[in-house]
Design a protein around this motif. Structure first.
Motif, PDB file in Angstrom:
ATOM      1  N   ASN A  21       0.817  -1.230   0.018  1.00  0.00           N
ATOM      2  CA  ASN A  21       0.143   0.032   0.035  1.00  0.00           C
ATOM      3  C   ASN A  21       0.913   1.090  -0.032  1.00  0.00           C
ATOM      4  OD1 ASN A  21      -2.232   1.847   0.203  1.00  0.00           O
ATOM      5  ND2 ASN A  21      -2.812   0.923   2.194  1.00  0.00           N
ATOM      6  N   ASN A  22       1.995   1.333  -0.859  1.00  0.00           N
ATOM      7  CA  ASN A  22       2.970   2.429  -1.146  1.00  0.00           C
ATOM      8  C   ASN A  22       3.504   2.830   0.494  1.00  0.00           C
ATOM      9  OD1 ASN A  22       2.810   3.083  -3.597  1.00  0.00           O
ATOM     10  ND2 ASN A  22       0.879   4.016  -3.198  1.00  0.00           N
ATOM     11  N   ILE A  23       3.687   1.934   1.244  1.00  0.00           N
ATOM     12  CA  ILE A  23       4.321   2.134   2.502  1.00  0.00           C
ATOM     13  C   ILE A  23       5.446   1.192   2.712  1.00  0.00           C
ATOM     14  CG2 ILE A  23       4.111   2.333   5.047  1.00  0.00           C
ATOM     15  CD1 ILE A  23       1.080   2.648   4.558  1.00  0.00           C
ATOM     16  N   PHE A  24       6.817   1.544   3.129  1.00  0.00           N
ATOM     17  CA  PHE A  24       7.797   0.703   3.259  1.00  0.00           C
ATOM     18  C   PHE A  24       7.980   0.350   4.714  1.00  0.00           C
ATOM     19  CE2 PHE A  24      12.333   0.248   4.499  1.00  0.00           C
ATOM     20  CZ  PHE A  24      12.591  -0.764   3.652  1.00  0.00           C
TER      21      PHE A  24
ATOM     22  N   THR B 224       6.203   8.728   9.371  1.00  0.00           N
ATOM     23  CA  THR B 224       6.865   7.602  10.231  1.00  0.00           C
ATOM     24  C   THR B 224       5.950   6.940  11.475  1.00  0.00           C
ATOM     25  OG1 THR B 224       8.878   8.491   9.962  1.00  0.00           O
ATOM     26  CG2 THR B 224       8.951   6.877  11.529  1.00  0.00           C
ATOM     27  N   VAL B 225       5.726   5.717  11.252  1.00  0.00           N
ATOM     28  CA  VAL B 225       4.906   5.159  12.482  1.00  0.00           C
ATOM     29  C   VAL B 225       5.746   3.870  13.013  1.00  0.00           C
ATOM     30  CG1 VAL B 225       2.766   3.727  13.124  1.00  0.00           C
ATOM     31  CG2 VAL B 225       2.714   5.873  11.328  1.00  0.00           C
ATOM     32  N   VAL B 226       5.839   3.562  14.135  1.00  0.00           N
ATOM     33  CA  VAL B 226       6.688   2.571  14.724  1.00  0.00           C
ATOM     34  C   VAL B 226       5.422   1.475  15.387  1.00  0.00           C
ATOM     35  CG1 VAL B 226       8.107   1.823  16.420  1.00  0.00           C
ATOM     36  CG2 VAL B 226       8.804   3.984  15.200  1.00  0.00           C
ATOM     37  N   VAL B 227       5.573   0.329  15.036  1.00  0.00           N
ATOM     38  CA  VAL B 227       4.562  -0.500  15.484  1.00  0.00           C
ATOM     39  C   VAL B 227       5.071  -1.729  16.239  1.00  0.00           C
ATOM     40  CG1 VAL B 227       2.541  -2.139  14.896  1.00  0.00           C
ATOM     41  CG2 VAL B 227       2.989   0.171  13.645  1.00  0.00           C
TER      42      VAL B 227
ATOM     43  N   ALA C 105       7.399   1.551   9.874  1.00  0.00           N
ATOM     44  CA  ALA C 105       6.502   2.091   8.617  1.00  0.00           C
ATOM     45  C   ALA C 105       6.929   3.613   8.192  1.00  0.00           C
ATOM     46  CB  ALA C 105       5.183   1.927   8.743  1.00  0.00           C
ATOM     47  N   GLN C 106       7.357   3.401   6.821  1.00  0.00           N
ATOM     48  CA  GLN C 106       7.641   4.701   6.322  1.00  0.00           C
ATOM     49  C   GLN C 106       6.965   5.084   4.901  1.00  0.00           C
ATOM     50  OE1 GLN C 106      11.911   3.892   6.823  1.00  0.00           O
ATOM     51  NE2 GLN C 106      12.167   5.910   8.046  1.00  0.00           N
ATOM     52  N   SER C 107       6.720   6.297   4.822  1.00  0.00           N
ATOM     53  CA  SER C 107       6.297   6.677   3.412  1.00  0.00           C
ATOM     54  C   SER C 107       7.589   6.569   2.340  1.00  0.00           C
ATOM     55  CB  SER C 107       5.687   8.035   3.435  1.00  0.00           C
ATOM     56  OG  SER C 107       6.633   9.014   3.806  1.00  0.00           O
TER      57      SER C 107
END
Length: 1378
Positions: free
Chosen positions: A466-469, A516-519, A528-530
């Protein structure tokens, strides 16, 4: 500047909106039409993203104006704020003609879009079953996206006709989804499962519906008999802590069954020949009467066909009934459906909108009831389409997250409407991105996403979805070898996220960061990064043009990056510095070397890897040959940590710089005074006196804006010193401190000296040198983030600067230990902060810049404190936090070894070892018959979460607790004295239920609320948890929180006004802030919650109880939904609401709210907390008011005991507590006990306040009155003894307390003081306040212009306001407990 606040629409969570016939959805802000006046801006990004924000209104609020009222504004009012005048366009009403129902009128406002009328109709009870329709005016169809004011001929009284439109496949799917949403509208399962941004709220269970209405009904029944007895487990002294009452069963949740099954048919999609007859799709339904039917959705509507499960026959069945709405068709074929659906919709529209609106970020519940799993076609379909919720309906398919995130940042921000739109767009995209990233991270760990490098081993894999790395938190290719390997790779993402937060907050135009999101999920950390456009096509070496990819061996720089980063260096206190690269060339940087600059294919300047934005923490970074200051060595530092990425927090850097600034002022002032004293003899140096500010030009000052960041919350002492320095300087005729030279809002003497006086110049130079300023003519302290970085070398020419920087870092490390931690402990002793659980303690530490790794040190200091007893609650919370954090570290690695099929067994086994008293729990491995005989060879390419070993099964409680103690020693440097959970509970006074809550919140575990939990902990005969008790494991998500800056300034200004006693003006400012918050965040947000609470309090103080109730009810609902049903903040909100209910004569409601608050406090912490004293005083007073004296005493005496422990026996709070107890004894006619307590209180007043204070006099009067009553009673008794039954007894007067007197006491203990003033006093008071205000204005005029002349109080404490300025002067006032 004027802007019109249109309809405030509610941004929805991704995948939970209704897309109604989107004529021209624009996806991706890149392709967004942002014309300056486009209404889409006002609807907010929701519209542009093709997710038109759904505004849910009840029948009573048919108009958009009502939405504004729900959110706090009043229609039609004009409030003048600092820089914004909100003008509401006058609304008008139109008539709506819909098929099959009576015409009705609807209030609309000119700047709404046609789309919003659609939303209102889809939510109204009588039109909610329509989704596919258009609105016609005089036969012309209205465009979805046009504003009402642009529609020709639309005016007051116009008739809009609802015209049914033909369906398409997309519209048919939307219709089915909408019907399913209506059927599920009261079902809480989405909230328990943590999907679609649903979350729980239980307030309505305790208030029996809406408070506003019931207030009017119950007015007359003030003394109706009410049942006040609380359940056993709430009473003081009860040891039982059941879990079940945490989620009381809501009556509405026994769902009314309308249908048994509604699902897509197996005959989909229609074959070609049926497509040409207009068939779009087929549905299969089992009605409540067990009738199985097959339904065709065609372009003209829905009808029954003759297919069965095994036989396809698309011909219409009898009755041959074609309906444009699925609901109407089902009404025809199922009487039960017709009856129940009507009841369901009635209940749905009666719920408070705040119970239904989606929250901006998902909140997970750590407990849930064991629920039946029902069939649900939409949920099933969503789960197996890889797209997010609605995205299959959006042109362009998946969203280009990077483009959206960056375009929103580029939106103009020159005036307020532009800034609101921009902040709203940023917030909306961030909340959508967080939801998408969370889903993706879970899919990655669960093995549902293919890696982009599938041939590498599991730890090394990277993913794009989904376009997220996505990358995993492992040390890939020994990148972090010198920093601590995997441990460093695990903390780097959170450090990086903090960096992204910081740069986003500084918000420099032209500098871009990644989304940036850290899960953390199932023991793994996923970042997770754009994706930067073009980064995947080229090598990293080619793309990095600034910074270093190998920790400082090769370093590059770039003039544009230096220019952009230079703009962030001031607020972030980062020093521009030079380092050497591998060819020994000097390279200039304005960030740490790891910070990389990459120009994307879109030409934007991105910075990434911001993990060292802040300077290193030397207490945890031993450097050979570098000694630390004495404060550090005394505390046992430096200690080697597991990784070398320990940084100081931004809050610490700010506090340290502020501390240095105070020091600077004091030094300068002192030296100037000495000079002045020595100069009185020769007054020749006044030649330049005529032009006091000629020399202090801003241009020559090298540090124009330093320190401007701290201005907001700086201490008043600073201002005094500053004034002193300024007056001295100007008295000397040395040119004065030029506040303007210091740039905006700064508190820096830019150039304290005029050219004429070299001695003053010397003074400033000395002061600068002493505090480590990088400039010698002005105060400017900054840090070089590369000092002590392994592998970074500095040129010879900078050695002296490097030496100074090293010293500065050592001083900062010492400052944390010598100022911040003792300051925290002092605040806890003074009850300036009242943490109640681990999260609130962590919050309090972080606000002071203390990292969690110092928790052991904080506890040591608490233990050594002379007021150790008054810190008992802090010690307990700290120990609990230490234990659960250590357990979390162990749990993380434990889970990595568990395969999916063993997950619930493994988690329940861990919880048994951690919390159960059962000595030897046995792990249940997956059942044998399911293990295949042929073990296939281990495949190399397994998803990260699919280890197939069973090592976890051999863990024992003894081993786990030994590891926890070991971890506490290694990580926190604290020695725990316990070998089992029971010892820990015994030694430290902890509760198992609290430990369970803390570990569940930290790791994402969801446990079932069986009757056993909470009781079964202490059984020595069976383990507390079975695998059935573990229902789910959720991700723990860290993300950026974009802020609404303008709204926040209004909020602060409003607080400042309130503190000066201008309640009305304060109230208006805060209302304005509320409107702006709603514009940016939508309806649900933590900051809106604080706003509503303060508004409620102000309305209460001003005597408007109904408004106070309505605002506080929203605050409670919002706190439950956004922070969690048992968050300490929610407990506070419940207490405030109870007070306002009592004031509105809703006694039983007030009691049930207080009981709820007490239960939650018991669950979250236990009985022994300072806050419990306040709670029990509240409960005791209300019970006293309803004449439940014995019950009342139990609570009041408990409150007295707790107050005595935490405030000391001589405190005024304790005196008040004695008085409350005495009053109940008086009502019971037990005068001896009453006298005893009142005497205690009197003694305290006398010693603390003196004989003449009114409190002491009041108490002495009351003592006399009690003595008289006691004497009268004694006489009567003697009379009876003498004359036996024939005695002539005068009736004794026992008075039930009046409600007014109870309310008065309630206000006092809750820190609300009303001071009775005559009209004349009021006039004098106003004049006095105005005079002071003018003085302040005058003194602040020459200062840089800030929005408010006063210093707004930090946002953390909106509550500590007394009602009038005088409250502060009354020393008897109990310290207000906001």
């Amino acid at each position: 500047m004027v802007f019109s606040a249109g309809l405030i629409s509610f941004p929805e969570a991704p995948g939970s909106t209704f897309l109604v016939g989107l004529g021209k959805a624009h996806i991706g802000l890149g392709k967004m039409h942002l014309t300056p006046n486009s209404r889409e801006q006002e609807v907010g990004c929701g519209a542009e993203l093709g997710e038109l924000t759904c505004l849910e209104l009840t029948d009573k609020q048919e108009a958009s104006l009502a939405a504004r009222q729900t959110l706090g504004g009043k229609p039609g009012e004009e409030t003048t704020g600092q820089e914004v005048i909100v003008i509401q366009d006058t609304g008008f009403s139109v008539k709506i003609l819909a098929p099959g129902i009576e015409p009705f009128s609807l209030q609309v406002s000119p700047q709404e879009m046609v789309q919003e009328i659609h939303q209102v109709l889809m939510d109204r009870e009588d039109t909610c079953h329509r989704t596919c329709f258009s609105l016609h005016l005089d036969g012309n169809m209205l465009d979805h996206f046009s504003e009402l004011r642009s529609v020709e001929g639309l005016q007051e009284g116009s008739v809009l006709r609802v015209v049914e439109e033909p369906y398409t496949v997309r519209e048919a799917r939307i219709h089915v989804r909408h019907v399913r949403d209506l059927l599920k509208s009261l079902d809480p399962s989405d909230a328990f499962n943590g999907v679609d941004c649903n979350s729980l709220s239980f307030l309505s269970v305790f208030t029996d519906g809406d408070l506003g209405d019931s207030g009017k009904r119950k007015k007359g029944l003030e003394m109706d008999p009410i049942d006040c007895t609380p359940p056993e487990y709430i009473l003081p002294g009860s040891r039982e802590r059941p879990l079940c009452p945490l989620q009381p069963q809501n009556r509405d949740w026994k769902p009314l069954q309308c249908l048994k099954v509604l699902t897509m048919s197996g005959w989909n999609p229609p074959p070609g020949n049926r497509k040409m007859h207009g068939d779009l799709m087929y549905l299969f339904v089992i009605t409540a009467e067990d009738r199985q039917v097959s339904i065709t959705a065609s372009t003209r509507g829905f009808y029954l066909n003759q297919s069965t499960a095994y036989h396809f026959n698309p011909k219409p069945a009898s009755p041959r009934f074609l309906s444009h709405s699925l609901v109407e068709l089902l009404n025809q074929i199922s009487p039960t459906f017709k009856k129940n659906f009507a009841v369901l919709q009635k209940k749905r529209v009666q719920r408070h909108p705040f119970e239904r609106i989606a929250t901006p970020f998902q909140v997970y519940s750590w407990t849930a009831p064991q629920a039946e799993h029902a069939m649900d076609c939409v949920r099933a379909e969503d789960a197996y389409t890889s797209r997010l919720g609605y995205e299959e309906h959006i042109p362009g398919q998946t969203r280009d997250w990077n483009e959206e995130l960056q375009t929103t940042r580029e939106l103009p921000r020159k005036n307020l409407p532009e800034r609101l739109l921009r902040e709203r767009a940023i917030f909306k995209v961030h909340s959508d991105f967080t939801a998408a990233a969370t889903r993706g991270a879970m899919a990655v760990i669960d093995g549902n996403v293919m890696a982009i490098n599938p041939s590498e081993e599991t730890k090394m894999q990277m993913f794009i979805w989904n376009n997220i790395f996505f990358s995993l938190g492992f040390d890939v290719r020994d990148h972090y070898k010198d920093f601590g390997g995997d441990v460093a790779a695990y903390v780097a993402p959170t450090n990086d996220l903090n960096g992204v937060r910081t740069y986003n907050a500084v918000d420099v135009e032209g500098l871009y960061t990644l989304g940036t999101v850290v899960v953390d999920y199932r023991g793994y950390r996923v970042t997770a990064q754009s994706i930067i456009p073009g980064i995947l096509e080229r090598d990293q070496e080619q793309s990095v043009i600034y910074g270093s990819i190998d920790f400082g061996k090769t370093v590059m720089s770039h003039p544009r990056y230096l220019e952009l980063l230079e703009r962030t260096s001031r607020p972030l206190k980062i020093l521009r510095h030079r380092v050497l690269n591998d060819r020994d060339e000097e390279v200039e940087l304005c960030s740490s070397v790891e910070c990389k600059g990459i120009i994307g294919n879109d030409g934007r300047h991105y910075i990434l890897d911001l993990l060292r934005t802040f300077p290193p923490d030397l207490n945890f970074l031993p450097v050979p040959g570098e000694g630390l200051p004495e404060e550090c060595t005394r505390a046992g530092f430096p200690r080697a940590h597991r990784h070398k990425l320990c940084c100081l927090r931004q809050e610490l850097v700010d506090a340290f710089v502020e501390h240095r600034y105070l020091l600077f002022m004091k030094l300068a002032a002192l030296q100037l005074m000495q000079q002045k004293a020595s100069r009185i003899d020769n007054p020749t140096s006044l030649e330049n006196g005529d032009s006091p500010s000629s020399a202090s030009k801003p241009e020559d000052s090298p540090g124009p804006e330093a320190g401007s960041e701290e201005e907001g919350g700086s201490a008043s002492g600073l201002a005094k010193v500053k004034e002193l320095a300024e007056t001295i300087a100007s008295d000397d005729g040395t040119g004065g401190v030029s506040p303007n030279g210091a740039g905006e809002g700064s508190c820096v003497p830019a150039d304290l000296v005029s050219t004429a006086d070299p001695r003053s110049r010397e003074v400033i130079r000395n002061a600068c040198k002493a505090v480590g300023s990088i400039s010698s003519t002005a105060f400017d302290v900054r840090f070089n983030p590369d000092i002590f970085s392994p592998g970074v070398r500095f040129p010879e020419s900078c050695q002296e600067e490097v030496r100074d920087q090293k010293q500065l870092l050592k001083d900062a490390a010492a400052f944390l230990l010598s100022c911040q931690i003792p300051g925290l402990v002092k605040d806890c002793i003074d009850h300036a902060v009242l943490p109640m659980d681990g999260a609130t303690l962590a919050e309090v530490m972080r606000q002071r810049g203390i990292n969690m790794r110092y928790l052991g040190k904080v506890l040591d200091m608490v233990l050594r404190s002379p007021a150790r007893d008054q810190l008992d609650h802090i010690y307990k919370i700290g120990i609990g936090e230490l234990i659960t954090r250590s357990a979390k570290h162990i749990f993380k690695t434990y889970l990595q070894g568990v395969e999916l099929s063993g997950l619930s067994a493994a988690i329940s086994h861990f919880l048994n070892c951690f919390l159960s008293s059962y000595p030897n729990p046995v792990a249940h491995l997956p059942a044998d018959e399911l293990i295949s005989k042929k073990r296939n060879r281990r495949r190399r390419n397994r998803p990260p979460g699919a280890a197939d070993n069973t090592a976890w099964a051999v863990m024992t409680p003894q081993e786990l607790w030994k590891n926890i103690c070991q971890e506490a020693k290694n990580y926190f440097d604290f020695i725990l004295e316990c070998e089992t959970v029971d010892q820990a509970v015994e030694t430290y006074g902890l509760q198992k239920i609290t430990l369970l809550r803390e570990i569940s919140l930290k790791t994402g575990i969801q446990v079932g609320m069986t009757q056993a939990t909470g009781v079964g902990f202490d059984s020595r005969h069976k383990p507390a948890f079975t695998e059935e008790d573990v229902l789910n494991i959720f991700p723990v998500v860290k993300h950026v929180n974009p802020k609404a800056s303008d709204a926040f300034h209004f909020f602060q200004s409003g607080q400042a006004k309130v503190q000066q006693g201008f309640l009305k003006e304060g109230c208006e400012l805060i209302n304005e802030a509320l409107n702006l918050f709603n514009n940016v965040y939508g309806a649900m947000h933590v900051e809106i919650c604080a706003c509503l609470r303060l508004l409620a309090r102000l309305h209460y103080i001003m005597g408007d109880y109904a408004e106070a109730l309505s605002n506080q009810q929203k605050a409670v609902l919002m706190s439950e939904r956004v922070m969690g049903i048992e968050h300490p903040n929610t407990i506070q909100e419940y207490m405030h609401l109870a007070l306002y209910c009592f004031a509105s004569s809703q006694l039983s409601t007030a009691l049930s709210l207080l009981y709820r608050a007490r239960y939650l406090t018991l669950l979250v912490f236990g009985e022994d907390h300072p806050e419990m004293a306040l709670l029990d005083n509240n409960i005791g007073l209300v019970l006293h008011g309803v004449m439940e004296y014995d019950l009342s005493l139990r609570f009041l005496e408990n409150a007295l005991a707790v107050s005595t422990k935490y405030h000391g026996p001589r405190s005024l709070k304790v005196a008040l507590s004695h008085h409350l107890v005495a009053r109940v004894y008086e009502s019971k006619a037990e005068f001896r006990s009453a006298l005893q307590h009142e005497k205690e209180g009197y003694t305290v007043y006398k010693t603390q306040l003196g004989e003449d204070h009114e409190k002491t006099k009041e108490s002495s009067e009351y003592l006399k009155c009690l003595t008289q009553q006691a004497v009268a009673l004694q006489r009567t008794m003697n009379e009876i003894y003498r004359n036996g039954s024939s005695a002539n007894i005068p009736p004794l007067k026992f008075t039930a307390p009046s409600m007014a007197s109870v309310l008065e006491q309630l206000n006092v203990i809750n820190g609300i003081l009303f001071i009775p003033l005559s009209q004349k006093d009021l006039e004098n008071l106003k004049a006095e306040v105005a005079r002071r205000h003018q003085l302040q204005e005058a003194s602040s005029r020459e200062k840089a212009e800030e929005p408010m002349a006063t210093e707004p109080e930090p946002a953390g404490a909106p509550e500590d306001v007394a009602s009038q300025p005088q409250a502060a002067k009354d020393p008897s006032s109990p310290s207000s407990q906001g």
